[in-house]
Write a protein that holds these residues in place. Structure first.
Motif, short mmCIF file in Angstrom:
data_model
loop_
_atom_site.label_atom_id
_atom_site.label_comp_id
_atom_site.label_asym_id
_atom_site.label_seq_id
_atom_site.Cartn_x
_atom_site.Cartn_y
_atom_site.Cartn_z
N ILE B 139 51.36 13.57 52.37
CA ILE B 139 50.11 13.63 53.12
C ILE B 139 50.24 14.56 54.33
O ILE B 139 49.33 15.34 54.62
CB ILE B 139 49.68 12.21 53.55
CG1 ILE B 139 49.31 11.41 52.30
CG2 ILE B 139 48.50 12.26 54.49
CD1 ILE B 139 49.12 9.94 52.53
N ILE B 140 51.38 14.53 55.03
CA ILE B 140 51.50 15.33 56.26
C ILE B 140 51.50 16.84 55.98
O ILE B 140 50.72 17.56 56.59
CB ILE B 140 52.74 14.87 57.07
CG1 ILE B 140 52.50 13.45 57.59
CG2 ILE B 140 52.99 15.81 58.23
CD1 ILE B 140 53.70 12.82 58.25
N PRO B 141 52.31 17.33 55.04
CA PRO B 141 52.21 18.78 54.75
C PRO B 141 50.83 19.17 54.22
O PRO B 141 50.33 20.25 54.54
CB PRO B 141 53.28 19.01 53.69
CG PRO B 141 54.24 17.92 53.89
CD PRO B 141 53.45 16.75 54.33
N MET B 155 47.94 27.70 54.83
CA MET B 155 49.09 27.96 53.96
C MET B 155 50.11 28.91 54.58
O MET B 155 51.30 28.65 54.54
CB MET B 155 48.55 28.53 52.64
CG MET B 155 49.54 28.48 51.52
SD MET B 155 49.85 26.79 51.03
CE MET B 155 49.99 27.04 49.27
N PRO B 156 49.69 30.08 55.15
CA PRO B 156 50.70 30.99 55.68
C PRO B 156 51.40 30.46 56.93
O PRO B 156 52.46 30.96 57.28
CB PRO B 156 49.91 32.26 56.03
CG PRO B 156 48.50 32.00 55.72
CD PRO B 156 48.33 30.60 55.28
N GLY B 157 50.83 29.48 57.58
CA GLY B 157 51.49 28.88 58.71
C GLY B 157 51.29 29.63 60.01
O GLY B 157 50.34 30.39 60.16
N PRO B 251 53.88 24.99 55.95
CA PRO B 251 54.06 23.63 55.43
C PRO B 251 55.15 23.54 54.35
O PRO B 251 55.72 22.48 54.15
CB PRO B 251 52.69 23.30 54.83
CG PRO B 251 51.74 24.23 55.48
CD PRO B 251 52.50 25.46 55.79
N GLU B 252 55.44 24.67 53.68
CA GLU B 252 56.40 24.61 52.57
C GLU B 252 57.83 24.38 53.05
O GLU B 252 58.70 24.01 52.28
CB GLU B 252 56.36 25.91 51.76
CG GLU B 252 54.99 26.29 51.25
CD GLU B 252 54.37 25.21 50.41
OE1 GLU B 252 55.07 24.66 49.54
OE2 GLU B 252 53.19 24.90 50.62
#
Lengths: 298, 351
Positions: B139-141, B155-157, B251-252
């Motif tokens: 859930i957090i990512p 997504m790219p952070g 997030p990855e």
């Protein structure tokens, strides 16, 4: 919300849920007999998909022959895992077995990349690609047939447990290890059998899933969605695994597909819906629908 | 009970409680600290880079050890809690807060999120609780990937600015070494001392027998929540350090696999000792480093994996090491170290 699409998403969800249910069945089998929760189930599934791909690609076998051979490999893998990794941990605390299956998942992940590479592959079609139309609902034939096979597998296992000696022995071991041992059952062998069956189930699920969505290392992540299914159905319950799997599939499909609002869809709620559901289950009814209630109040 | 040097008696209460017991140990401790903080002036950037990575992991693993080692609960969400710290710190620094304030705030925010996911421990424990933290790990990512992309970068952070102190910019391995190792030292001292307080003993009591602990008047829920808070607090600190060290987060980076590795480090190092996380993290990271060195040699044997040799060998080596530890030395390296110390002090006798 577009309620016209409701039956469509419901049906799609049920079909994917069938595969989750199959994975959940493997988890329940191992947990029931040996009290080990197998975090590596998804990785066994992925391994199966890659092995089947290897048979078809490098040996030129037809998909069905490869499917059969992969099941043979699955039995071996299951027995090996039980003998080498989990037998030494009998009697250890739960953390040890959890860590062991997590370690196993890492080893399998690495081994698959080592032997088969990390590229996405595709399996030959197991079933023809044509839609099945039921009223408003259009379904892919391969999904429907995969679902059918999953359910057939279930039926076979239920019959196996009810009517065979080995099935009876497994049910006895699930009840109480020491009692089973004292009436002459060889409990370690039963653990081995449980792992073998669970691997077969995982690998059947893996080949079915891979024939639909391709062979890739992400298959292991997809299989994690069986965890909410198992918890919802109850860790010890085989019918629970079916109901849990179907429920999770439907929830994921409905939450992910039904809302039409663009801002809402951008959230990709379908990705986490199973896990939010899992949290709710843990809060409200941790034993699941049909799990054994261990009453322990303080 | 650890064996003591001959002639080492507890003559005062203060001495009875002391961790560092005699002049020799004081001298060694000070020499070690001087060497530790003097290292960047002599070592190469490559070695410092590795020490920095190990240091960040040690902070996260120390925290996890409080929850897993002392309290006996399983958390599969340490990497996710780290991401909370990393994003909090990144967003705060972007908003003009100095890193030195953002670091503890990141820890606090991560700790509060940890509390939230620890709440199910009111009803469940052990394996079921592990599943709740597994949910956190997804859930957090997801949250950082899909919610408020304007703030968290989606997504790219995010790109993160390096910490500054006056005119000093911490943008190299040599300079980042100091905040990282400083945090490691403080965190380790705190973790070591938590174990010796009422809190630590209560946590151990819950681990060993939760029913008995409750009967003795230890409120399980309250103490488990504290363990969750501490665990996530440490993760938040580690995440903040990581964000400013790597200077780009997405997030990855905070995946389930990361969490599994942290758990593995706790096991390899030895649960329930402040030394364990240091030994375990260093061992696992060095093992990984050796794998990196050796992997090109194997690519001739396994042509399929040539491009991904590291992705293949890393998990295998780690997984096998973890399995061997679980079977042959479940108490980890810290226990071996204790045995070695005892043998040294008893020399030349065997017992």
């Amino acid at each position: 919300m577009n309620w016209d699409l409701f039956p469509q998403f419901l049906a799609t969800g049920l079909l994917t849920g069938g595969i989750y249910a199959l994975i959940a069945l493997g988890l329940v089998l191992i947990y029931k007999s040996s009290r080990v929760f197998n975090f590596a189930q998804g990785h066994i599934l992925m391994l199966g998909a890659f092995v089947a791909w290897w048979f078809t690609e490098n040996l030129g076998w037809s998909i069905w022959l490869a499917f059969g051979a992969t099941i043979g490999v699955a039995v071996l893998v299951g027995l090996l895992i039980e003998r080498l990794a989990l037998r030494p941990l009998i009697g250890q605390p739960i953390l040890a077995t959890v860590m062991m299956t997590l370690a196993l998942s890492q080893v399998l992940q690495g081994a698959v990349i080592l032997f088969f590479g990390a590229n996405q592959r595709s399996l030959p079609m197991m079933f023809p690609l044509q839609p099945v139309i039921l009223g408003d609902v259009r379904l892919k034939l391969n999904l429907v047939l995969a679902f059918g096979m999953a359910m057939l597998g279930f039926l076979l296992f239920v019959l196996f447990f009810r009517y065979t000696r080995w099935g009876l022995a497994m049910r006895a071991a699930a009840e109480d290890h020491q009692l089973a041992q004292s009436v002459g059952l060889r409990v370690p062998r039963i653990f081995g059998l449980a792992w073998a069956i669970a691997s077969v189930v995982a690998i059947v699920g893996g080949v079915l899933l891979a024939s639909i969505s391709g062979v890739e290392t992400n298959l292991a992540i997809i299989a994690l969605k069986a965890f909410p299914a198992v918890l919802f159905g109850g860790l010890e319950s085989i019918p629970g695994a079916i109901i849990g799997g179907l429920t999770v599939g439907v929830i994921e499909s409905l939450v992910g597909g039904l809302p039409q609002d663009a801002a809402f869809r951008a959230l990709h709620l379908g990705d986490i819906a199973p896990y939010v559901f899992m949290l709710l289950v843990l809060l409200v009814r941790p034993d699941g629908l049909f799990g054994l209630k261990r009453i322990e109040r303080i | 009970m650890a064996l003591r040097f001959a002639g080492d008696f507890d003559t005062t209460y203060a001495h009875d409680m002391a961790v560092i017991r005699n002049r020799g140990q004081w001298a060694l401790t000070i020499a070690f600290l001087v060497a530790l903080f003097g290292l960047p002036f002599v070592a190469s950037g490559e070695i410092l880079g590795m020490i920095n990575l190990i240091g960040i992991s040690i902070v996260a693993v120390q925290g996890l050890n409080i929850l897993v080692g002392y309290t006996g609960q399983i958390s599969l969400g340490q990497a996710a809690f780290m991401s909370v710290g990393a994003y909090t710190s990144a967003v705060l620094v972007k908003g003009g807060v100095p890193f030195w304030f953002a670091l503890p705030i990141a820890g606090l925010v991560a700790g509060l999120v940890g509390l939230l996911f620890g709440l199910p421990s009111l009803r469940i424990k052990g394996f079921y609780l592990a599943m709740a933290t597994l949910a956190a790990q997804f859930i957090i990512p997801w949250f950082f990937r899909n919610v408020r992309a304007d703030l968290f970068g989606g997504m790219p952070g995010l790109r993160v600015a390096p910490p500054t102190l006056g005119s000093l910019v911490f943008n190299s391995q040599e300079t980042m070494y100091f905040p990282i190792i400083g945090t490691v030292v403080v965190c380790t001292i705190i973790a070591k001392n938590i174990a010796r307080t009422r809190l630590g003993r209560a946590l151990v009591a819950i681990r060993d027998n939760d029913l008995a602990a409750e009967v003795l008047g230890i409120q399980q829920f309250a103490y488990k929540l504290r363990a969750f808070f501490l665990c996530a607090f440490y993760a938040g600190l580690a995440g903040s350090l990581w964000a400013h060290y790597a200077r780009a987060i997405n997030p990855e980076q905070f995946s389930l696999v990361q969490s599994v590795w942290y758990l593995g480090m706790v096991i390899v190092g030895g649960m329930g000792s402040a030394l364990g996380p240091i030994l375990g993290t260093t061992f696992v990271r060095l093992l990984d480093e050796f794998t990196i060195q050796f992997s090109p040699m194997l690519s001739k044997i396994f042509p399929e994996a040539e491009a991904n040799m590291l992705a293949a060998l890393g998990p295998i080596v780690f997984g096998l090491a973890l399995m061997l530890f679980l079977v042959f030395e479940p108490r980890g390296l810290a226990h071996r170290w204790e045995l070695l110390k005892a043998a040294w002090r008893l020399r030349p006798f065997a017992h």
